[in-house]
Design an enzyme around this catalytic site. Structure first.
Site, PDB file in Angstrom:
ATOM      1  N   GLU A 133       0.831  -1.202   0.000  1.00  0.00           N
ATOM      2  CA  GLU A 133       0.000   0.000   0.000  1.00  0.00           C
ATOM      3  C   GLU A 133       0.872   1.261   0.000  1.00  0.00           C
ATOM      4  O   GLU A 133       2.074   1.197  -0.238  1.00  0.00           O
ATOM      5  CB  GLU A 133      -0.935  -0.027   1.222  1.00  0.00           C
ATOM      6  CG  GLU A 133      -2.030  -1.084   1.138  1.00  0.00           C
ATOM      7  CD  GLU A 133      -3.098  -0.752   0.106  1.00  0.00           C
ATOM      8  OE1 GLU A 133      -3.160   0.405  -0.364  1.00  0.00           O
ATOM      9  OE2 GLU A 133      -3.882  -1.664  -0.230  1.00  0.00           O
ATOM     10  N   GLY A 211      12.253  -2.355  -3.345  1.00  0.00           N
ATOM     11  CA  GLY A 211      13.061  -2.811  -2.222  1.00  0.00           C
ATOM     12  C   GLY A 211      12.555  -2.373  -0.873  1.00  0.00           C
ATOM     13  O   GLY A 211      11.386  -2.587  -0.549  1.00  0.00           O
ATOM     14  N   CYS A 229       1.319   1.803   4.711  1.00  0.00           N
ATOM     15  CA  CYS A 229       1.217   0.387   4.334  1.00  0.00           C
ATOM     16  C   CYS A 229      -0.168  -0.184   4.610  1.00  0.00           C
ATOM     17  O   CYS A 229      -0.345  -1.403   4.672  1.00  0.00           O
ATOM     18  CB  CYS A 229       2.281  -0.446   5.053  1.00  0.00           C
ATOM     19  SG  CYS A 229       3.970   0.111   4.728  1.00  0.00           S
TER      20      CYS A 229
END
Length: 295
Positions: A133, A211, A229
């Site tokens: 998210e 990453g 998130c």
């Protein structure tokens, strides 16, 4: 509204919904058209029994526009795909940097996790092809982009995510004596209920890119404008914040907060090398921008 980045003819990208009130930063910013004039940071190669090579672009002192770093990753991904198709050697790549303030969203991210009007965003907003998210990137946060061929490691996405978490857990333990952990069912690295590192990746043809982002001296206020998130009941933390909270810890007194970014970057590269058993070879920025846009 779906926010996506559009690629321009001069190898740059811009968000369809740009910021309307971006605040300039005092740190040095590298625009893509000037990057070839900059020099890479000095770094001693990390060596051990592993014989796999990883080229490293250590830009941790710089504020790199998100669109530029995203384009670098896509160019490197295409290069590795081309090498694999021809059964040629395909070394891994690592980019470490800081970003100008920006919000990024994953492919399936929901705008319900944005606590602002997308038409009046405080910073640029990008929708990318990574998982996860919305999150925030900005000064004081180290973002690490490994572009690696999982065929040379382990073709298992869950394994790869856990190994990225392991890199951060080792950094926090070995460098700062901070005990971090994973939380079952959630991706990232946590200290108590504070999330210090967010992870989001994209894997195609077993080549991974995007990453992790580790909050070092980050101003955490921009996280208040999103649900980081997509997790509502937990906090976001930083290394600096934890060290300040633990001032009774004798080791914490030895850290000059102005050097935290340097210390953390060196530790990230070292632990990444150890976890993935890679020999780090430092590359200059000139080498990065000379990579062809298309193959």
């Amino acid at each position: 509204m779906i926010i996506q980045a559009t690629t321009t003819s001069n190898f740059g990208s811009f968000p369809i919904c740009p910021t309307t009130r971006y605040q300039s930063q005092s740190r040095k910013i590298i625009p893509l058209n000037l990057v070839s004039s900059q020099k890479g940071q000095e770094f001693t190669s990390v060596t051990h029994k592993g014989d796999k090579m990883c080229e490293c672009f250590d830009l941790h002192k710089e504020l790199v526009p998100y669109g530029d770093a995203w384009n670098w990753q896509k160019v490197i991904f295409r290069e590795k795909s081309w090498l694999i198709e021809r059964n040629e050697e395909c070394p891994d790549t690592l980019i470490v940097l800081q970003h100008q303030p920006v919000y990024t969203m994953g492919t399936g991210s929901s705008i319900e996790y944005l606590n602002f009007d997308i038409k009046n965003a405080p910073f640029e907003v990008y929708r990318t092809e990574r998982g996860g998210e919305v999150t925030y990137h900005g000064p004081g946060q180290l973002t690490m982009y490994p572009i690696i061929n999982l065929r040379n490691h382990k073709m298992d996405l869950h394994w790869y995510l856990r190994e990225l978490e392991e890199v951060v857990i080792r950094v926090l333990s070995s460098t700062f004596s901070i005990k971090a952990s994973r939380i079952e069912g959630l991706t990232g690295v946590w200290v108590g209920d504070q999330k210090l590192a967010a992870i989001g990746i994209k894997v195609s043809q077993w080549i991974a890119y995007h990453g992790l982002a580790l909050n070092v001296t980050t101003d955490l206020a921009p996280f208040n404008l999103i649900v980081p998130c997509g997790i509502r009941n937990r906090k976001v933390g930083s290394i600096k914040g934890l060290l300040e909270e633990s001032c009774s810890n004798a080791k914490a007194h030895h850290f000059d907060y102005t050097q935290l970014i340097d210390i953390t970057s060196q530790s990230l590269i070292r632990e990444f090398s150890e976890v993935f058993q890679l020999k780090i070879q430092q590359r200059s920025l000139e080498f990065l921008v000379k990579k062809p846009e298309s193959l």
